[in-house]
Each structure stands twice: as structure tokens, then as C-alpha cells.
Write a protein that holds these residues in place. Structure first.
Motif, mmCIF file in Angstrom:
data_model
loop_
_atom_site.group_PDB
_atom_site.id
_atom_site.type_symbol
_atom_site.label_atom_id
_atom_site.label_comp_id
_atom_site.label_asym_id
_atom_site.label_seq_id
_atom_site.Cartn_x
_atom_site.Cartn_y
_atom_site.Cartn_z
ATOM 1 N N SER A 5 0.799 -1.230 0.000
ATOM 2 C CA SER A 5 0.000 0.000 0.000
ATOM 3 C C SER A 5 0.829 1.276 0.000
ATOM 4 O O SER A 5 0.256 2.370 0.025
ATOM 5 N N VAL A 50 0.518 0.471 -4.448
ATOM 6 C CA VAL A 50 0.038 1.846 -4.412
ATOM 7 C C VAL A 50 1.268 2.751 -4.449
ATOM 8 O O VAL A 50 2.126 2.696 -3.556
ATOM 9 N N ALA A 76 -2.895 2.025 -7.973
ATOM 10 C CA ALA A 76 -3.407 3.313 -7.503
ATOM 11 C C ALA A 76 -2.242 4.258 -7.261
ATOM 12 O O ALA A 76 -1.111 3.839 -7.036
ATOM 13 N N GLU A 102 -7.948 8.060 -13.574
ATOM 14 C CA GLU A 102 -8.734 7.063 -12.844
ATOM 15 C C GLU A 102 -7.902 6.341 -11.780
ATOM 16 O O GLU A 102 -8.457 5.682 -10.888
ATOM 17 N N TYR A 103 -6.576 6.475 -11.862
ATOM 18 C CA TYR A 103 -5.714 5.845 -10.866
ATOM 19 C C TYR A 103 -5.453 6.752 -9.660
ATOM 20 O O TYR A 103 -4.839 6.305 -8.683
ATOM 21 N N LYS A 105 -6.296 7.812 -6.548
ATOM 22 C CA LYS A 105 -7.211 7.362 -5.497
ATOM 23 C C LYS A 105 -6.984 8.071 -4.172
ATOM 24 O O LYS A 105 -7.797 7.967 -3.261
ATOM 25 N N GLY A 106 -5.844 8.765 -4.056
ATOM 26 C CA GLY A 106 -5.535 9.424 -2.796
ATOM 27 C C GLY A 106 -4.690 10.662 -3.004
ATOM 28 O O GLY A 106 -4.093 10.863 -4.059
ATOM 29 N N ILE A 137 -12.051 10.780 -2.759
ATOM 30 C CA ILE A 137 -10.592 10.638 -2.746
ATOM 31 C C ILE A 137 -10.105 10.532 -1.304
ATOM 32 O O ILE A 137 -10.483 11.336 -0.448
ATOM 33 N N THR A 138 -9.278 9.544 -1.050
ATOM 34 C CA THR A 138 -8.697 9.299 0.275
ATOM 35 C C THR A 138 -7.614 10.337 0.576
ATOM 36 O O THR A 138 -6.947 10.828 -0.334
ATOM 37 N N TYR A 277 -8.221 2.347 -1.269
ATOM 38 C CA TYR A 277 -7.843 2.946 -2.550
ATOM 39 C C TYR A 277 -8.676 2.413 -3.713
ATOM 40 O O TYR A 277 -8.323 2.609 -4.866
ATOM 41 N N ARG A 278 -9.781 1.732 -3.367
ATOM 42 C CA ARG A 278 -10.778 1.301 -4.372
ATOM 43 C C ARG A 278 -10.105 0.520 -5.499
ATOM 44 O O ARG A 278 -10.255 0.851 -6.681
ATOM 45 N N LEU A 279 -9.392 -0.513 -5.098
ATOM 46 C CA LEU A 279 -8.707 -1.371 -6.068
ATOM 47 C C LEU A 279 -9.567 -2.588 -6.373
ATOM 48 O O LEU A 279 -10.159 -3.183 -5.483
#
Length: 281
Positions: A5, A50, A76, A102-103, A105-106, A137-138, A277-279
Motif C-alpha cells: 500500500s 500503491v 493506484a 482514474e488511478y 485514489k488518494g 478521494i482518500t 484505494y478502491r482497487l
């Protein structure tokens, strides 16, 4: 399945890493690109990663998105914003218009060792982080103990945002210091919208002489307060190379979490990171 991660990549011919200074940092003052990552993880059963920002430079995040778009291993990206800036969200929307968006995520900003320990609790920081949450978004928290109180205020103020605490907030492991880190982390863990990365451990210990036992009081505490369902593995490679190889970092994490049940281990090794991270799993 295993997800790392938290790792970095950099190419010094594109951009200097000005934080890598001094003789002791020399082992990581070189390029680390995707092929190096693949070599490093070869024996560690890592399936996805990540990729996290390294420098406070708006030109870095588009490069990270490009890597994620072209490399299946990277699932991500955690990019950078100056989170207290009036134009932070405008920069975010520029990222979101890019190929590979789209990648993204944070988002992360550098609060550790910040001249203002209250940086994360500033009104503009809170307002901008709330907007991240509206976009799904994280926000990654990068703190040491002096900035933890502000991180707690930020998380309390943004109940609809998913937060991830990086590196268990970098306790002073080399000093064997537990307080006030332990008490502050316990308070943070009462807030349900924050997860925690078990990462960046060896660089907070004695780089040359650490042993598994050095980390147990810290990891046992985060397992207790967060539960395994809110923890995730991160390597912090290649920064972690200062204290060990990639396989040694993985073996350390395995040793420190050996008491987890199989279902708890699934959260630690992939389910928590995939949710944060919505993987796709």
C-alpha cells in the motif's frame, strides 16, 4: 493476494530528490524505476501496489499517473497537493483531466516536521480535505508525534472523508519511546474513518541493528486499537532500503502479524488497502 500500500519511485535525471542528503542516505540517492520495483518484489508475493508521491512538486503526480496507466502492477496513485492552498482543488481538477486520472485514489501532503504543527487543522486544510471526500478521494496523513493532535482534529472535522495514517505516524522506535504517541494513536483510532499503514518501520529504528522485538510494542498497540480490519501492509520502498531489503521488510511484517487469524491476515495483506484505494480484487 498481497498489496503493497505504500512505495515510491523516482528518477534523478527528471527531478532531484532534495531530501536525500548526507552520507547515510547515499544508498537511496539513485534512480528507482518500475523495473527495480519488480526486481525487489520478486520473492515477496506482491500482486499490486500503491504508488505514493515523494516531493512537493505539482509536476510529479502526472508522471505517477502515467506510470500507473502503463504498468499493471501499480493499481493506484497517491498524489500531492499543498492542502492548505487556496488553489489546491483547482490543481486537483487539473490532475483529474489527465490521462490515467482514474488511478488517482488518494492525496497526501507533508505534515511531518512541518514548521506549523497545527498545519493539518488549519481551516483551509479542513475545507480542502472535505472537498476530497466529496470526490471520493482518500487523504493520507504523514505525521510524527508532534503533528498527531492536529491530525486528530482534521479527522474529527471530516467524518465523511476516508483517511489513512502512513507509517503508524513514525513513532520514535530507536529511542524506545511510546508516549505520547501511544495515547494519541489510541484517540485517533476511536475515529472510524481512519485506517493505518504498518509501514516505514525500519527507518524509525536503528538502521543497522534492529530486531523484530524492537517493533512489537508499537505493532501490538496498533493491532489492538485499530484491529487488523483497519490495518494494511506497506513497504515504504525504496526509502526502507536504508534499513533492510524488500524481502526483509516483508518478513518483518509477517513476523509482527503472525498472531493474526487467516481472515484477519487477508485484511492486513490486501482487503484494507483495496477498500481504502478502491482497487479491483
Amino acid at each position: 493476494m498481497r498489496i503493497d500500500s505504500h512505495h515510491h519511485l523516482w528518477d534523478l535525471s527528471i527531478r532531484d530528490q532534495e531530501w536525500i542528503t548526507g552520507e547515510e542516505m547515499k544508498p537511496i540517492r539513485k534512480n528507482f524505476v518500475v523495473s527495480d520495483l519488480k526486481d525487489a518484489i520478486a520473492s515477496s508475493r506482491i500482486d499490486r501496489t500503491v504508488l505514493v508521491q515523494t516531493v512537493t512538486d505539482y509536476s510529479e503526480t502526472p508522471e505517477l499517473l502515467n506510470i500507473a496507466q502503463s504498468e499493471q502492477l501499480v493499481g493506484a496513485v497517491v498524489g500531492w497537493l499543498q492542502i492548505d492552498a487556496p488553489d489546491a482543488i483547482a490543481h486537483l481538477h487539473q490532475y483529474l483531466d489527465l490521462p490515467g486520472a482514474e488511478y488517482l485514489k488518494g492525496i497526501r501532503d507533508i505534515a511531518q516536521d512541518h514548521p506549523d504543527p497545527n498545519y493539518l487543522a488549519k481551516p483551509k486544510t479542513i475545507a480542502n480535505v472535505k472537498k476530497l471526500g466529496e470526490l471520493g478521494i482518500t487523504f493520507d496523513l504523514l505525521t510524527k508525534t508532534p503533528e498527531l493532535a492536529a491530525a486528530i482534529k482534521l479527522v474529527r472535522a471530516c467524518p465523511d472523508v476516508q483517511f489513512v495514517m502512513d507509517h503508524i505516524s513514525k513513532p520514535y522506535i530507536a529511542k524506545r519511546e511510546l508516549e505520547p504517541w501511544r495515547t494519541l494513536m489510541s484517540e485517533l483510532a476511536t475515529l472510524p474513518n481512519v485506517l493505518c499503514k504498518v509501514s516505514g518501520l525500519v527507518t524509525e529504528a536503528n538502521w543497522k541493528t534492529w530486531d523484530v522485538i524492537d517493533f512489537k510494542p508499537y505493532i501490538d498497540h496498533v493491532i489492538e486499537i485499530f484491529t487488523p480490519q483497519r490495518l494494511m501492509f506497506g513497504s515504504d520502498w525504496p526509502v526502507a532500503n536504508l534499513g533492510g531489503t524488500y524481502s526483509q521488510i516483508v518478513e518483518l511484517a509477517e513476523a509482527l502479524t503472525s498472531g493474526l487469524s487467516p481472515s484477519e491476515a487477508e485484511f492486513f495483506w490486501h482487503k484494507t488497502a483495496a477498500a481504502a484505494y478502491r482497487l479491483a480484487q
